[in-house]
Design a protein around this motif. Structure first.
Motif: not given
Length: 169
Positions: A21-22, A47-49, A127-131, A134-136
């Motif tokens: 996540x970080x 792959x995570x960046x 965080x829940x919105x990003x999950x 698909x942002x997170x």
């Protein structure tokens, strides 16, 4: 600790549940991310960046000397030997530990913070919105039935994780 575009952030415990996540959050703000990990996790982290990888089972100080110097360190492991190796090369930085409550500052250009508090309701909503959109991404290594709780514990302690290990009840 505030992180913004232009910061170089070194993350310990990068391939674990918190680390994954970080990395994503750091990349969202445009940070250059360096990760301490074991070689079997390198492809996953790329792959995570992650921009630069450091093998924590080899000479950490020598590897870090060949990378851009991190001005921020986020510790999700709590291994003091790794933190000492980081300090040997990266002298001026802010350290945020999620795992160890004390660490001596070695120079006046270093700061240390321990964080274990809540991010608050608005932080969780974000965080829940990003999950949700698909942002997170949540990275789940495996889902095991509760009867295999010992196997899950063994994986956490003895193996290198790629995200979370979940227990199904």
């Amino acid at each position: 600790m505030q992180v913004s575009s232009g910061d170089t952030v070194l993350v310990t415990g990068a391939s674990g549940g918190v680390g994954t996540y970080l990395i994503q959050l750091l990349k969202m703000v445009g940070a250059h991310v360096e990760a301490l990990a074991s070689p079997p996790n390198f492809d996953f982290l790329k792959k995570l960046g992650v921009d630069d990888l450091v093998d924590y089972s080899a000479d950490v100080s020598t590897q870090l000397a060949n990378l851009p110097h991190a001005n921020k360190v986020i510790d999700a492991v709590g291994r003091l030997d790794l933190l000492e190796a980081i300090i040997a090369v990266t002298r001026h930085f802010d350290l945020l530990s999620l795992s160890t409550t004390t660490f001596p500052e070695h120079t006046q250009d270093q700061t240390f913070q321990f964080a274990n508090g809540s991010i608050g309701l608005n932080g969780y909503k974000r965080l829940l919105n990003w999950l949700s959109d698909g942002t997170l991404q949540a990275h789940v290594q495996t889902i095991l039935p509760v009867e295999q709780i010992k196997q899950a514990q063994h994986q956490l302690v003895e193996e290198h994780s790629h995200g979370r290990i979940l227990i199904k009840f």
